[in-house]
Design a protein around this motif. Structure first.
Motif, PDB file in Angstrom:
ATOM      1  N   ALA A 185     -12.695 -15.523  33.347  1.00 33.40           N
ATOM      2  CA  ALA A 185     -12.011 -16.807  33.461  1.00 33.40           C
ATOM      3  C   ALA A 185     -10.683 -16.616  34.202  1.00 33.40           C
ATOM      4  O   ALA A 185      -9.980 -15.628  33.993  1.00 33.40           O
ATOM      5  CB  ALA A 185     -11.775 -17.399  32.085  1.00 33.40           C
ATOM      6  N   GLY A 186     -10.377 -17.554  35.075  1.00 31.11           N
ATOM      7  CA  GLY A 186      -9.139 -17.509  35.849  1.00 31.11           C
ATOM      8  C   GLY A 186      -9.295 -16.920  37.233  1.00 31.11           C
ATOM      9  O   GLY A 186      -8.386 -17.021  38.053  1.00 31.11           O
ATOM     10  N   THR A 216      -6.689 -12.612  36.624  1.00 28.99           N
ATOM     11  CA  THR A 216      -6.610 -12.006  35.296  1.00 28.99           C
ATOM     12  C   THR A 216      -6.497 -10.506  35.438  1.00 28.99           C
ATOM     13  O   THR A 216      -6.822  -9.953  36.486  1.00 28.99           O
ATOM     14  CB  THR A 216      -7.864 -12.364  34.456  1.00 28.99           C
ATOM     15  OG1 THR A 216      -7.819 -11.690  33.212  1.00 28.99           O
ATOM     16  CG2 THR A 216      -9.144 -11.985  35.172  1.00 28.99           C
ATOM     17  N   ILE A 273      -6.972 -19.454  28.902  1.00 29.09           N
ATOM     18  CA  ILE A 273      -7.664 -18.192  29.200  1.00 29.09           C
ATOM     19  C   ILE A 273      -7.344 -17.143  28.136  1.00 29.09           C
ATOM     20  O   ILE A 273      -8.230 -16.405  27.696  1.00 29.09           O
ATOM     21  CB  ILE A 273      -7.290 -17.688  30.613  1.00 29.09           C
ATOM     22  CG1 ILE A 273      -7.864 -18.637  31.675  1.00 29.09           C
ATOM     23  CG2 ILE A 273      -7.778 -16.262  30.841  1.00 29.09           C
ATOM     24  CD1 ILE A 273      -7.262 -18.459  33.063  1.00 29.09           C
ATOM     25  N   SER A 298     -11.032 -22.077  33.450  1.00 29.61           N
ATOM     26  CA  SER A 298     -10.118 -21.552  32.434  1.00 29.61           C
ATOM     27  C   SER A 298     -10.715 -21.533  31.032  1.00 29.61           C
ATOM     28  O   SER A 298     -10.102 -20.990  30.118  1.00 29.61           O
ATOM     29  CB  SER A 298      -8.817 -22.368  32.414  1.00 29.61           C
ATOM     30  OG  SER A 298      -9.037 -23.670  31.891  1.00 29.61           O
TER      31      SER A 298
END
Length: 184
Positions: A121-122, A34, A164, A84
């Motif tokens: 997230a990610g 991200t 995401i 995610s």
């Protein structure tokens, strides 16, 4: 809160804000990572004599007070994966370890008792090595009650990126700082 941060070796120098290291990782086609940085809050060392249950109590109180729900204690899987539908925070309760962040081409990050890692997230993560007493406490934002686990799978990539993008951002990091300062 100040006393708890001091107990964990996380009290900011000279009364200023607690400043994390900020790490970013590129999308590698399998793990999206991200543009939001991973945050690493370094500890100067937990107060001598504290066992990991006392350290866990400190982290659980801090995290919960700032909207991060403590969830489980353990280690990190020994394969590259990411989430995610939830951001993830780790408080290191005891020992030392190393995680590879960002996927296979990412970066190894060594962490030890008292430190906090916040993974947007990610962000790919994988266990590399750890001392026998290494133990983490994981926490997730209050509104992110579900957790998925996705391996380095290009076929899952695009759907994960879409999830995401819709994910909320907590107001505070797990230690009480304004998260928008680090995640604009």
């Amino acid at each position: 809160m100040e006393a708890t941060l001091k107990t964990l070796g996380l009290a900011p120098e000279e009364g200023g804000p607690l400043m994390p290291e900020r790490l970013t990782f590129a999308d590698d086609g399998g793990i999206p990572n991200t543009r939001l940085p991973t945050l690493l809050f370094r500890s100067s060392g937990v107060e001598p004599g504290l066992d990991r249950n006392a350290v866990a109590d400190c982290f659980e109180q801090l995290f919960a007070r700032h909207g991060w729900r403590p969830s489980w204690r353990g280690g990190v899987y020994p394969y590259h994966h990411y989430h995610s539908i939830a951001h993830e925070a780790f408080g290191v309760l005891s020992g030392r370890g190393s995680l590879r962040l960002g996927g296979e081409q990412g970066e190894d990050v060594d962490i030890r008792a008292g430190e906090v890692l916040v993974l947007p997230a990610g962000t790919g993560h994988c266990h590399r090595w750890a001392s026998d007493d290494f133990l983490l406490l994981a926490a997730y934002p209050e509104d992110q009650r579900e957790l998925d686990l996705i391996r380095d799978e290009p076929a899952e990539h695009d759907a994960a990126v879409a999830r995401i993008a819709k994910l909320s951002r907590p107001e505070h990091d797990p230690l009480g700082g304004e998260l928008a300062r680090w995640w604009p």
